[in-house]
Design an enzyme around this catalytic site. Structure first.
Site, PDB file in Angstrom:
ATOM      1  N   HIS A   1      -0.235  -2.363  10.646  1.00 44.32           N
ATOM      2  CA  HIS A   1       0.290  -2.603   9.305  1.00 44.32           C
ATOM      3  C   HIS A   1      -0.372  -3.806   8.623  1.00 44.32           C
ATOM      4  CE1 HIS A   1       3.345  -2.070   6.168  1.00 44.32           C
ATOM      5  NE2 HIS A   1       3.286  -3.384   6.046  1.00 44.32           N
TER       6      HIS A   1
ATOM      7  N   HIS B   1       2.299  -5.395  -8.983  1.00 45.22           N
ATOM      8  CA  HIS B   1       2.205  -5.271  -7.534  1.00 45.22           C
ATOM      9  C   HIS B   1       2.569  -3.849  -7.093  1.00 45.22           C
ATOM     10  CE1 HIS B   1       2.355  -7.368  -3.485  1.00 45.22           C
ATOM     11  NE2 HIS B   1       2.773  -6.135  -3.203  1.00 45.22           N
TER      12      HIS B   1
ATOM     13  N   ASP C   1       0.303  -1.228  -4.997  1.00 39.42           N
ATOM     14  CA  ASP C   1       0.801  -0.774  -3.697  1.00 39.42           C
ATOM     15  C   ASP C   1       0.970   0.731  -3.644  1.00 39.42           C
ATOM     16  OD1 ASP C   1       3.153  -3.395  -2.650  1.00 39.42           O
ATOM     17  OD2 ASP C   1       0.997  -3.206  -2.412  1.00 39.42           O
TER      18      ASP C   1
ATOM     19  N   HIS D   1      -0.835   3.044   3.783  1.00 43.75           N
ATOM     20  CA  HIS D   1      -0.859   2.592   5.171  1.00 43.75           C
ATOM     21  C   HIS D   1      -1.203   3.731   6.128  1.00 43.75           C
ATOM     22  CE1 HIS D   1       0.115  -1.630   5.151  1.00 43.75           C
ATOM     23  NE2 HIS D   1       1.039  -1.428   4.232  1.00 43.75           N
TER      24      HIS D   1
ATOM     25  N   ASP E   1      -2.264  -4.429   5.075  1.00 42.94           N
ATOM     26  CA  ASP E   1      -1.763  -5.355   4.048  1.00 42.94           C
ATOM     27  C   ASP E   1      -2.866  -6.274   3.532  1.00 42.94           C
ATOM     28  OD1 ASP E   1       0.849  -4.488   3.971  1.00 42.94           O
ATOM     29  OD2 ASP E   1       1.636  -6.057   5.277  1.00 42.94           O
TER      30      ASP E   1
ATOM     31  N   HIS F   1      -1.767  -8.912  -2.045  1.00 43.22           N
ATOM     32  CA  HIS F   1      -1.133  -9.465  -0.854  1.00 43.22           C
ATOM     33  C   HIS F   1      -1.855 -10.722  -0.386  1.00 43.22           C
ATOM     34  CE1 HIS F   1       2.117  -6.772   0.681  1.00 43.22           C
ATOM     35  NE2 HIS F   1       1.671  -6.107  -0.370  1.00 43.22           N
TER      36      HIS F   1
ATOM     37  N   ARG G   1      11.192  -5.159   8.364  1.00 47.03           N
ATOM     38  CA  ARG G   1      11.497  -6.374   7.604  1.00 47.03           C
ATOM     39  C   ARG G   1      12.729  -6.212   6.725  1.00 47.03           C
ATOM     40  NH1 ARG G   1      10.014  -5.702   2.372  1.00 47.03           N
ATOM     41  NH2 ARG G   1       8.408  -4.155   1.944  1.00 47.03           N
TER      42      ARG G   1
ATOM     43  N   TRP H   1       0.821  -1.207   0.000  1.00 52.03           N
ATOM     44  CA  TRP H   1       0.000   0.000   0.000  1.00 52.03           C
ATOM     45  C   TRP H   1       0.851   1.252   0.000  1.00 52.03           C
ATOM     46  CZ3 TRP H   1      -4.045  -0.429  -2.323  1.00 52.03           C
ATOM     47  CH2 TRP H   1      -5.167  -1.175  -1.957  1.00 52.03           C
TER      48      TRP H   1
ATOM     49  N   ASP I   1       7.176  -2.474   7.521  1.00 52.15           N
ATOM     50  CA  ASP I   1       7.917  -2.535   6.266  1.00 52.15           C
ATOM     51  C   ASP I   1       9.375  -2.158   6.477  1.00 52.15           C
ATOM     52  OD1 ASP I   1       6.197  -3.487   4.293  1.00 52.15           O
ATOM     53  OD2 ASP I   1       5.269  -1.540   3.987  1.00 52.15           O
TER      54      ASP I   1
ATOM     55  N   HIS J   1       3.578 -10.499   5.754  1.00 52.30           N
ATOM     56  CA  HIS J   1       2.906  -9.394   5.081  1.00 52.30           C
ATOM     57  C   HIS J   1       1.895  -9.860   4.035  1.00 52.30           C
ATOM     58  CE1 HIS J   1       5.574  -5.960   6.455  1.00 52.30           C
ATOM     59  NE2 HIS J   1       6.262  -7.021   6.856  1.00 52.30           N
TER      60      HIS J   1
END
Length: 341
Positions: free
Chosen positions: A136, A169, A173, A26, A140, A146, A68, A21, A65, A80
């Site tokens: 989050h 993607h 996002d 987000h 997602d 996702h 990770r 996103w 995000d 996610h």
């Protein structure tokens, strides 16, 4: 002539990859949630997060995000998304037992951190971590790609959007939401959230908003989150690639495809925020105020393997996660955008 904003934004995407996103999406989910969260639950979250500002959820909405991408956070990348092993556009569906790998997924992560957020025995730091993950991951889960295994959630579908070469993607996002709003700052997110709240309160979404949270319960988080994922996944067949992936690779996705998809993006962002507020309200009311023991995952479902600290590196990776690892260990990595002539 490419605007300075466009150059800056594309450069950011090349260096860091696209976030689920994006920061804009987000943060917008978080601001929508802040509008509907109860005053008591809001005070609890602000205290736990040590942030009494008007952006207390938006400020941490993309923390997962960032985490990770760190060496000590790489274990969390599979959390996610969930890899629906369906066959779009012929069939779209999510099956938790089939699709959630041994390393965990977004659904098991929501179950895990819902349990931890309401566990009064945990430290403030552990509870804050749980809230950061929940804010989050609920966002997602509303992004259709996702909740899809096909071509690593669309990362492997090379397309052109508004004269730039990227992947499907990344467009869902980040690039399509930013095309709509024109920026990715917290102020942009707050403005977008305000418009979505108006639609929920008195506009297009007013009659349907109650259905977004109907049946949601923290006593069976797996079933609830699977329903959310299935809802988002259904759009893979009807909106994301209704005529298959190949049909998206024959020309520029802007403006025709963009116009067909942007309404769904706004709808899903609104759903994410509305559900997040309701979810935090339930955690606060049913667990925090009552000092209850953690909520149940739901009968008949296996529990995630990462319930307690310390978190660990997954022992086994699914085929899709191996593909993601080859792309840099990211759930939604963008290889950068090239201008198409």
């Amino acid at each position: 002539m490419v605007s300075l904003f466009r150059i800056a934004f594309v450069t950011f995407g090349v260096i860091h990859g696209a976030n689920a996103w994006g920061v804009l999406g987000h943060a917008t989910v978080a601001y929508v949630a802040q509008h509907y969260i109860s005053s008591e639950a809001a005070s609890w979250a602000q205290e736990i997060l040590n942030d009494t500002s008007s952006s207390y959820l938006a400020n941490i909405a993309s923390w997962a995000d960032q985490y990770r991408l760190k060496d000590d956070g790489k274990w969390s990348a599979p959390l996610h998304y969930i890899d629906a092993m369906d066959d779009p556009p012929t069939s779209c569906n999510v099956d938790y037992e089939r699709d959630c790998g041994a390393e965990g997924c977004s659904i098991s992560a929501i179950a895990n951190y819902t349990q931890r957020a309401g566990d009064s025995k945990l430290t403030t730091a552990n509870t804050a971590e749980a809230l950061r993950f929940l804010v989050h991951f609920l966002g997602d889960l509303t992004q259709p790609l996702h909740d899809e295994n096909y071509e690593v959630g669309g990362n492997g579908i090379s397309v052109t959007f508004n004269n730039y070469s990227d992947n499907l993607h990344s467009d869902w996002d980040t690039y399509m939401p930013v095309q709509l709003i024109g920026g990715s700052s917290l102020a942009d997110a707050q403005g977008w959230a305000d418009s979505l709240v108006d639609e929920i309160t008195s506009g297009t979404y007013k009659k349907q908003a109650a259905s977004w949270i109907k049946g949601d319960t923290i006593s069976d988080t797996i079933t609830t989150a699977t329903r959310w994922a299935s809802d988002a996944n259904s759009f893979v067949c009807t909106v994301v690639m209704p005529d298959g992936a190949a049909a998206l690779q024959t020309g520029d996705l802007y403006p025709t495809y963009y116009n067909s998809a942007i309404g769904t993006i706004e709808l899903q962002i609104a759903k994410g925020g509305y559900r997040l507020a309701n979810w935090l309200n339930m955690i606060y009311k049913q667990n925090v105020t009552a000092k209850n023991t953690p909520g149940k995952f739901g009968k008949g479902h296996r529990q995630p393997e990462f319930v307690r600290e310390p978190h660990h590196e997954p022992n086994k990776m699914s085929r899709a996660n191996l593909a993601r690892a080859a792309m840099g260990g990211s759930c939604c990595k963008s290889e950068g955008r090239e201008h198409s002539h």
